[in-house]
Design an enzyme around this catalytic site. Structure first.
Site, short mmCIF file in Angstrom:
data_model
loop_
_atom_site.label_atom_id
_atom_site.label_comp_id
_atom_site.label_asym_id
_atom_site.label_seq_id
_atom_site.Cartn_x
_atom_site.Cartn_y
_atom_site.Cartn_z
CB CYS A 8 43.76 12.17 42.32
SG CYS A 8 43.49 12.91 40.68
CE LYS A 25 50.84 8.32 44.43
NZ LYS A 25 50.41 9.70 44.14
CG HIS A 58 52.62 13.47 45.38
ND1 HIS A 58 52.20 13.28 44.08
CD2 HIS A 58 53.46 14.53 45.34
CE1 HIS A 58 52.77 14.19 43.30
NE2 HIS A 58 53.53 14.97 44.05
N PRO A 82 50.66 4.78 40.27
CG PRO A 82 48.96 5.34 41.78
CD PRO A 82 50.41 4.94 41.72
CG MET A 83 51.54 7.78 36.59
SD MET A 83 53.08 7.94 35.64
CE MET A 83 53.58 6.22 35.53
CB VAL A 84 44.91 9.06 34.83
CG1 VAL A 84 43.78 9.08 33.80
CG2 VAL A 84 44.33 9.02 36.24
N GLY A 119 59.38 12.44 43.45
CA GLY A 119 60.77 12.82 43.23
C GLY A 119 61.22 12.90 41.79
#
Length: 504
Positions: free
Chosen positions: A132, A171, A199, A34-36, A232
Site C-alpha cells: 500500500c 502482498k 501488484h 484486499p480493498m480498504v 490488471g
C-alpha cells in the site's frame, strides 16, 4: 449472577478452540483483492457467491486489532472483533471461514503474531500488506514502506510462519528494477510463506499506469511458491475470461482482482457478469442481514454505480442517511422491513431468555428491585448515589462499592452496589454505566427506607450542603471535581469484549 447473554460468548484466547488446519491452496485461484472500505463482509460473501475462490478482507492495522475482543454474535451468525469504542473492526462468518484471508498492516513482528493468533481460528490464512503506497500506511512503516527494509520483512514473515498454523502470505509492489524485485521475492520465499501477491506497479505508480506484466512473469518463473498476479483491472479484466488471459500473460499461479470486482463482483462468474442492478440488490441483502454500517454500504454501492451516480437512483443513494433509505432508493423497502423485524424478534427472544436466566440465577444474596433513574425527578447535582454515600458516612459504614457490567449483545449496563455487606441491584438494564449505578443506589435506598434525594423529599438538605461546599471550593481556588462524588469507591468490572466507558 449471570450477566452475559446466552447467545454471546467472549474469549480472550480463541486458541483454546479446535484449530482448523485445512490448508488453503493458492494455485489456479480467482481471488478478491484486499480493498480498504470495500472488502467488508457483504462484498466478500457476494464475491464467493459469484465464483471467487479466496477473498481477502480490507487491511486492518495491528494496533487497532490488538485492542479488540472476540465476540461470537449468534443473533447475526458472525464472529465480531470489537474495539473498545464498541465499533466492529472485523466481522466474519462460517460461510467464508475456509476462504477468507485476513490482511493486516504491521511493521512489527511481535504485534503481527499477536494479531494472527487472535484471528487464526476464524480465517483461512493471514496476509501482510507490503504494497500500500498511501501515507496512512507508509507513515507507520507499514505497507510499501516495508519494501525498503527486507530484513524487517523477513522477520515479520518468519515469525508468523513459525507462530501460527494457517498459511501466511504477503502482498507487494514491484521495486525500481526487475532484479531487485526478484531478489526480494526470493527472500520472501525463504521465509516460508504459502504465496506472494505481486501488484505489477511501482509504489509511485497509479492505476492509470500500465501494469508491468513482464516483471510479474519474471517473478513467477524465478520462484517455486505460487505468485498471485494483481493490477490488471485497468488494462485487462472486464469479465471472468479476462482473468484467465491476465494469468497467462503473467505466468502467475493465480489472479487477484481489485477494482474490476469493486465495480461488479460478478466479474468472478464464469458464465459472464450479472446486470449491475441485480448485483447491487444482492449486495444490499447481505448488508442488511449482517448489519453492515450504512456508510460503508453506501460507499460500496457508489463505487458500483460510478457514472450512474447522476441519475435519479444515484441521487437517492447519495442522499441516503440510513440503511432504510438506501433500501428505499433500490425499491427494497419490504425486504428491509421484513429482515429488520426478524432480527428484532430474534433479539427480543434472546433478551427474554437472558432475563429468565437472570431471574433464576444463583444470586440469592442480591436484593433486586425493578427501578430506573430519571434525573428529572431530582434537583440539580443531587443523585441517589450522593444520598447513599452521605448515609453510609453518617452511619459509619464503609463507602458503597459498585460492580458494573456491560452486556455485549445490546450494550446495556447493570450494576450491583454493596452496602454494609449486602448487595442490591435493579433488574432493569440501563443505557449507560452511570445510570446503572444510580439505579442500584435507588434499589438500596428504597429497600432501607431511606430518602433518595427527589424534589419532594426531605433529603434536599444536600442541596444546601452542596452549595456551601461549592462556595468553599471557589474561595479556596479549588475548581476540580466534586469531592463528595469523587470520594465514592467504585469497583467496576467489564465483561471481556465490552467497552470501557469513562468513569462517572
Amino acid at each position: 449472577m449471570q450477566f452475559p447473554p446466552k447467545n454471546v460468548f467472549i474469549s480472550d484466547n480463541p486458541r483454546n478452540m479446535t484449530v482448523n488446519t485445512t490448508s488453503l491452496s493458492f494455485r489456479n485461484k480467482a481471488i478478491l483483492a484486499p480493498m480498504v472500505r470495500v472488502g467488508t463482509l457483504p462484498m466478500r460473501l457476494l464475491a464467493l457467491d459469484y465464483g471467487a475462490d479466496i477473498v481477502y478482507c480490507e487491511e486492518l492495522i495491528d494496533i487497532k486489532m490488538l485492542q479488540c475482543k472476540r465476540v461470537v454474535n449468534e443473533m447475526l451468525g458472525t464472529v465480531d472483533f470489537v474495539a473498545p469504542n464498541e465499533r466492529v473492526v472485523f466481522r466474519t462468518c462460517e460461510r467464508e471461514k475456509d476462504h477468507v484471508v485476513f490482511q493486516m498492516g504491521t511493521a512489527d513482528a511481535e504485534r503481527a503474531l499477536a494479531v494472527a493468533k487472535l484471528v487464526e481460528n476464524d480465517v483461512a490464512g493471514v496476509d501482510v500488506n507490503m504494497g500500500c503506497p498511501k501515507e496512512y500506511s507508509t507513515k507507520g512503516g507499514m505497507g510499501a514502506a516495508l519494501l525498503s527494509d527486507p530484513d524487517k520483512i523477513e522477520s515479520i514473515l518468519t515469525t508468523l510462519v513459525k507462530g501460527i498454523c494457517k498459511p501466511v502470505t504477503c502482498k507487494i509492489r514491484i521495486l525500481p528494477s526487475k532484479e531487485e524485485t526478484i531478489s526480494l521475492v526470493k527472500k520472501i520465499e525463504r521465509a516460508g510463506v504459502a504465496a506472494v501477491a505481486v501488484h505489477g506497479r511501482k509504489k509511485e505508480e497509479r492505476p492509470q499506469h500500465p501494469v508491468h506484466c513482464d516483471v510479474i512473469k519474471a517473478i513467477s518463473e524465478a520462484v517455486s511458491i505460487p505468485v498471485i498476479a494483481n493490477g490488471g483491472s485497468h488494462d485487462f479484466i472486464k469479465e471472468y475470461s479476462d482473468i484467465k488471459v491476465f494469468q497467462q500473460v503473467t505466468a502467475a499461479s493465480s489472479v487477484m482482482v481489485a477494482r474490476a470486482a469493486m465495480w461488479n463482483p460478478s466479474v468472478f462468474r464464469k458464465e459472464g457478469p450479472w446486470p449491475l442492478k441485480d448485483v447491487m440488490q444482492e449486495y444490499i441483502k447481505y448488508a442488511v442481514r449482517y448489519d453492515n454500517h450504512y456508510t460503508n454500504t453506501k460507499y460500496c454501492l457508489c463505487q458500483m454505480l460510478r457514472e450512474q451516480l447522476e441519475n435519479a437512483q444515484g441521487k437517492k443513494l447519495h442522499a441516503a442517511q440510513s440503511m432504510q433509505e438506501i433500501c428505499e432508493a433500490f425499491e427494497m423497502s419490504s425486504f428491509y422491513q421484513e429482515t429488520s423485524a426478524l432480527l428484532e424478534a430474534k433479539k427480543a427472544s434472546s433478551e427474554a431468555n437472558n432475563q429468565d436466566e437472570e431471574d433464576h440465577s444463583e444470586d440469592s444474596d442480591v436484593i433486586k428491585m425493578a427501578v430506573k433513574f430519571d434525573k428529572r425527578e431530582y434537583p440539580p447535582q443531587i443523585t441517589p448515589k450522593m444520598c447513599l454515600l452521605e448515609w453510609c458516612r453518617k452511619e459509619k459504614h464503609p463507602q458503597p462499592v459498585y460492580e458494573t457490567v456491560e452486556r455485549p449483545l445490546d450494550r446495556l449496563f447493570c450494576s450491583i452496589v454493596t452496602v454494609a455487606e449486602q448487595k442490591y441491584r435493579s433488574t432493569l438494564w440501563e443505557k449507560s454505566k452511570k445510570l446503572a449505578e444510580q439505579a442500584a443506589a435507588i434499589a438500596c435506598l428504597r429497600t432501607l427506607g431511606l430518602p433518595e434525594g427527589k424534589w419532594n423529599e426531605e433529603a434536599n438538605h444536600l442541596v444546601n450542603k452542596r452549595k456551601r461546599q461549592d462556595q468553599e471550593h471557589l474561595n479556596n481556588g479549588e475548581h476540580g471535581n466534586d469531592l463528595v462524588a469523587k470520594a465514592a469507591c467504585k469497583k467496576t468490572h467489564f465483561l471481556p469484549g465490552a467497552s470501557n466507558p469513562s468513569v462517572s
